[in-house]
Design a protein around this motif. Structure first.
Motif: not given
Ligand code: GLV
Ligand code: MG
Length: 307
Positions: A65, A129, A131, A155-158, A230
């Protein structure tokens, strides 16, 4: 290719990279982006390339990445990693993809580097990705942007940050919300990917201490049809390899549907027949084919029939 478990490994840690070779993930990606401290990012390029070039990775998919196009790092990340890793590098993951142009830019850069270092044209694949809010809005054009695209990744966090959702843990269930707060997102990404014949991967589950929580949460995207998820810790890999594989019961049923349908349409000359208490037809065959193909890739076989 199977991508049930996609193990994230910080590219700055030679120790973690070495350990990752022993973890039975379908895909392993060495990270130069968010799992690497800003001051380690430049040095990590060489570590990642050397570790891939050194071998010992069995036949799993190997990916790196890189940093997103809104940083000053992307171009040199790609150049150093692709020219330094050799042919064992399968793909580059591009984070925070906003539109098709960002994928096309990476495709063109890869084309030039491949030519310069003597890799076959199109050798390095791309994972994109999704996100950010803009990325999700443009996911259809992103999934159609390049023949190098092999998978699209949520990408759930971003994404939660980009949406300004009032959550502090990425990629976990929100009991306060009736239903699944990401259902629309999962479905939209899945449709865009399938319409373009590429795989679709769910992102990280950040509560690494809870394997039961991971199993439950992963079942959501697995049930919708995602190919994998992931793993951000080695212990998560085994759970994912199981969740994203058809159960033996469903695999057996799919094989039997194919057989029953084949018999009905050839010797029986009929397009729709009864299979136990269900009616099956050509659409059932298509559904069953996907199951069987996925199971067989992981070495599944029809279990012994009862006499
Ligand atoms: C992964 O990169 C996220 O942002 O969840
Ligand atoms: Mg991210």
């Amino acid at each position: 290719m199977l991508r049930r478990s996609c193990l994230a490994v910080p590219g700055s840690s030679e120790r973690f990279i070495e350990k990752a070779k022993e973890i039975p993930a379908d895909m392993t990606f060495l990270d130069l982006e968010d799992a690497v401290a800003p001051r380690e990012k430049v040095a990590a390029r060489g570590k990642v390339a050397a570790a891939i070039g050194a071998g010992g990775w069995d036949d799993r998919i190997i990916c790196v990445r890189v940093n997103a196009w809104d940083t000053p790092l992307t171009f040199r990340d790609v150049l150093e990693v692709v020219s330094g890793s050799g042919p064992r590098l399968d793909e580059i993951m591009l984070p925070k993809v906003q539109n098709a142009a960002q994928v096309i830019a990476l495709d063109l850069l890869l084309t030039q580097i491949e030519k310069e270092v003597g890799l076959p044209a199109g050798h390095v694949g791309i994972e994109a990705q999704i996100e950010t809010t803009t990325g999700l809005i443009n996911v259809e054009e992103i999934c159609a942007a390049s023949s190098r695209l092999e998978a699209v990744v949520f990408g759930p966090a971003d994404f939660a940050a980009s949406m300004e959702m009032p959550v502090l843990t990425g990629g976990v269930e929100l009991p306060e919300y009736p239903g699944d707060h990401f259902h629309y997102v999962f479905s939209k990404i899945l449709m865009a990917a399938r319409a373009n014949g590429i795989q679709v991967i769910d992102g990280p589950y950040l509560r690494i201490a809870s394997l039961d929580g991971l199993r439950e949460y992963a079942k959501r995207s697995a049930t919708l049809g995602y190919d994998g998820k992931w793993a951000i810790h080695p212990t998560q890999v085994e759970v994912l390899n199981e969740v994203y594989l058809p159960s033996q019961e469903l695999f057996d049923k799919a094989v039997d549907i194919l057989e029953a349908y084949e018999q009905a349409t050839t010797t029986g000359g009929r397009g729709a027949v009864m299979f136990d208490a269900e009616m099956i037809d050509e659409a059932s065959r298509k559904m069953a084919l996907k199951f069987v193909a996925r199971g067989e890739k992981a070495g599944m076989k029809r279990s012994q029939r009862r006499q």
